[in-house]
Design a protein around this motif. Structure first.
Motif, PDB file in Angstrom:
ATOM      1  N   UNK A  41       0.830  -1.211   0.000  1.00  0.00           N
ATOM      2  CA  UNK A  41       0.000   0.000   0.000  1.00  0.00           C
ATOM      3  C   UNK A  41       0.860   1.255   0.000  1.00  0.00           C
ATOM      4  N   UNK A  42       1.870   1.284   0.875  1.00  0.00           N
ATOM      5  CA  UNK A  42       2.743   2.462   0.933  1.00  0.00           C
ATOM      6  C   UNK A  42       3.526   2.649  -0.371  1.00  0.00           C
ATOM      7  N   UNK A  43       3.956   1.545  -0.957  1.00  0.00           N
ATOM      8  CA  UNK A  43       4.680   1.632  -2.231  1.00  0.00           C
ATOM      9  C   UNK A  43       3.773   2.193  -3.315  1.00  0.00           C
ATOM     10  N   UNK A  44       2.533   1.730  -3.372  1.00  0.00           N
ATOM     11  CA  UNK A  44       1.599   2.218  -4.388  1.00  0.00           C
ATOM     12  C   UNK A  44       1.380   3.727  -4.251  1.00  0.00           C
ATOM     13  N   UNK A  45       1.209   4.180  -3.036  1.00  0.00           N
ATOM     14  CA  UNK A  45       0.951   5.608  -2.817  1.00  0.00           C
ATOM     15  C   UNK A  45       2.184   6.443  -3.153  1.00  0.00           C
ATOM     16  N   UNK A  46       3.305   6.120  -2.536  1.00  0.00           N
ATOM     17  CA  UNK A  46       4.466   7.002  -2.670  1.00  0.00           C
ATOM     18  C   UNK A  46       5.177   6.862  -4.015  1.00  0.00           C
ATOM     19  N   UNK A  47       5.162   5.698  -4.628  1.00  0.00           N
ATOM     20  CA  UNK A  47       5.749   5.583  -5.961  1.00  0.00           C
ATOM     21  C   UNK A  47       4.970   6.407  -6.972  1.00  0.00           C
ATOM     22  N   UNK A  48       3.648   6.401  -6.868  1.00  0.00           N
ATOM     23  CA  UNK A  48       2.844   7.221  -7.770  1.00  0.00           C
ATOM     24  C   UNK A  48       3.122   8.704  -7.580  1.00  0.00           C
ATOM     25  N   UNK A  49       3.310   9.112  -6.342  1.00  0.00           N
ATOM     26  CA  UNK A  49       3.635  10.519  -6.073  1.00  0.00           C
ATOM     27  C   UNK A  49       4.994  10.880  -6.682  1.00  0.00           C
ATOM     28  N   UNK A  50       5.990  10.014  -6.478  1.00  0.00           N
ATOM     29  CA  UNK A  50       7.333  10.301  -7.004  1.00  0.00           C
ATOM     30  C   UNK A  50       7.346  10.312  -8.521  1.00  0.00           C
ATOM     31  N   UNK A  51       6.631   9.402  -9.152  1.00  0.00           N
ATOM     32  CA  UNK A  51       6.600   9.348 -10.609  1.00  0.00           C
ATOM     33  C   UNK A  51       5.838  10.557 -11.163  1.00  0.00           C
ATOM     34  N   UNK A  52       4.730  10.909 -10.534  1.00  0.00           N
ATOM     35  CA  UNK A  52       3.949  12.057 -10.985  1.00  0.00           C
ATOM     36  C   UNK A  52       4.736  13.358 -10.886  1.00  0.00           C
ATOM     37  N   UNK A  53       5.614  13.473  -9.910  1.00  0.00           N
ATOM     38  CA  UNK A  53       6.416  14.681  -9.729  1.00  0.00           C
ATOM     39  C   UNK A  53       7.725  14.654 -10.514  1.00  0.00           C
ATOM     40  N   UNK A  54       7.963  13.587 -11.242  1.00  0.00           N
ATOM     41  CA  UNK A  54       9.158  13.511 -12.074  1.00  0.00           C
ATOM     42  C   UNK A  54      10.427  13.165 -11.321  1.00  0.00           C
ATOM     43  N   UNK A  55      10.322  12.705 -10.098  1.00  0.00           N
ATOM     44  CA  UNK A  55      11.499  12.333  -9.313  1.00  0.00           C
ATOM     45  C   UNK A  55      12.099  11.043  -9.846  1.00  0.00           C
ATOM     46  N   UNK A  56      11.239  10.131 -10.290  1.00  0.00           N
ATOM     47  CA  UNK A  56      11.670   8.836 -10.809  1.00  0.00           C
ATOM     48  C   UNK A  56      11.045   8.637 -12.183  1.00  0.00           C
ATOM     49  N   UNK A  57      11.826   8.067 -13.094  1.00  0.00           N
ATOM     50  CA  UNK A  57      11.311   7.728 -14.427  1.00  0.00           C
ATOM     51  C   UNK A  57      11.848   6.351 -14.814  1.00  0.00           C
ATOM     52  N   UNK A  58      11.105   5.650 -15.644  1.00  0.00           N
ATOM     53  CA  UNK A  58      11.481   4.300 -16.053  1.00  0.00           C
ATOM     54  C   UNK A  58      11.589   4.230 -17.565  1.00  0.00           C
ATOM     55  N   UNK A  59      12.578   3.484 -18.040  1.00  0.00           N
ATOM     56  CA  UNK A  59      12.734   3.232 -19.460  1.00  0.00           C
ATOM     57  C   UNK A  59      11.577   2.345 -19.908  1.00  0.00           C
ATOM     58  N   UNK A  60      10.825   2.793 -20.873  1.00  0.00           N
ATOM     59  CA  UNK A  60       9.659   2.038 -21.327  1.00  0.00           C
ATOM     60  C   UNK A  60      10.028   0.689 -21.934  1.00  0.00           C
ATOM     61  N   UNK A  61      11.223   0.560 -22.451  1.00  0.00           N
ATOM     62  CA  UNK A  61      11.644  -0.705 -23.066  1.00  0.00           C
ATOM     63  C   UNK A  61      11.794  -1.814 -22.025  1.00  0.00           C
ATOM     64  N   UNK A  62      12.110  -1.467 -20.784  1.00  0.00           N
ATOM     65  CA  UNK A  62      12.318  -2.468 -19.748  1.00  0.00           C
ATOM     66  C   UNK A  62      11.062  -2.824 -18.974  1.00  0.00           C
ATOM     67  N   UNK A  63       9.993  -2.068 -19.167  1.00  0.00           N
ATOM     68  CA  UNK A  63       8.753  -2.286 -18.408  1.00  0.00           C
ATOM     69  C   UNK A  63       7.875  -3.342 -19.055  1.00  0.00           C
ATOM     70  N   UNK A  64       7.075  -4.005 -18.217  1.00  0.00           N
ATOM     71  CA  UNK A  64       6.152  -5.022 -18.723  1.00  0.00           C
ATOM     72  C   UNK A  64       4.875  -4.396 -19.284  1.00  0.00           C
ATOM     73  N   UNK A  65       4.580  -3.203 -18.865  1.00  0.00           N
ATOM     74  CA  UNK A  65       3.356  -2.545 -19.291  1.00  0.00           C
ATOM     75  C   UNK A  65       2.265  -2.595 -18.233  1.00  0.00           C
ATOM     76  N   UNK A  66       2.405  -3.447 -17.251  1.00  0.00           N
ATOM     77  CA  UNK A  66       1.438  -3.530 -16.159  1.00  0.00           C
ATOM     78  C   UNK A  66       1.811  -2.502 -15.098  1.00  0.00           C
ATOM     79  N   UNK A  67       0.808  -1.984 -14.433  1.00  0.00           N
ATOM     80  CA  UNK A  67       1.117  -1.016 -13.399  1.00  0.00           C
ATOM     81  C   UNK A  67      -0.032  -0.788 -12.452  1.00  0.00           C
ATOM     82  N   UNK A  68       0.268  -0.060 -11.397  1.00  0.00           N
ATOM     83  CA  UNK A  68      -0.724   0.388 -10.429  1.00  0.00           C
ATOM     84  C   UNK A  68      -0.669   1.901 -10.476  1.00  0.00           C
ATOM     85  N   UNK A  69      -1.609   2.494 -11.168  1.00  0.00           N
ATOM     86  CA  UNK A  69      -1.534   3.923 -11.434  1.00  0.00           C
ATOM     87  C   UNK A  69      -0.348   4.184 -12.356  1.00  0.00           C
TER      88      UNK A  69
END
Length: 121
Positions: A41-69
């Protein structure tokens, strides 16, 4: 190598250790389950906040395409590994066995009964 493959390499030995710990100490299932639930639960909340604010970004080539938010599902592997591994290791090497804990609890009750008897005299 994709993030998901890397996660599976890390989670495989962690899950094996957790299974061993739960076989030896089945009473640890509830605490480990609660730890995993809170961590996810904490990971879902805070990872979404960090990604939305541009603190963390992921290479789309390495992602599976599944996500939570905005958070990719691969991002949950490391908190999951910690939530499984730490209590499992504690159960295997750090904490008293269930038998020892039961003995300690029963001997504590006996000691208190003796103290009450001595105080009554």
């Amino acid at each position: 190598m994709s993030y998901l493959v890397l996660d599976l390499v890390i989670l495989a030995p962690v899950v094996a250790i957790a299974v061993i710990a739960l076989v030896r100490r089945p009473r640890m299932l509830a605490p480990i389950g609660l730890t995993v639930l809170c961590t996810v639960i904490l990971t879902a909340v805070f990872d979404n906040i960090m990604i939305a604010n541009g603190i963390v970004a992921y290479d789309l080539a390495g992602r599976s395409g599944w996500g939570v938010g905005l958070a990719p599902v691969e991002d949950f592997a490391y908190p999951l590994a910690a939530a499984l591994l730490l209590p499992s290791l504690w159960a295997l090497v750090g904490g008293p066995s269930d038998e020892q804990a039961a003995y300690d609890a029963s001997s504590l009750g006996t000691a208190r009964s003796e103290e009450k008897a001595d105080a009554a005299d």
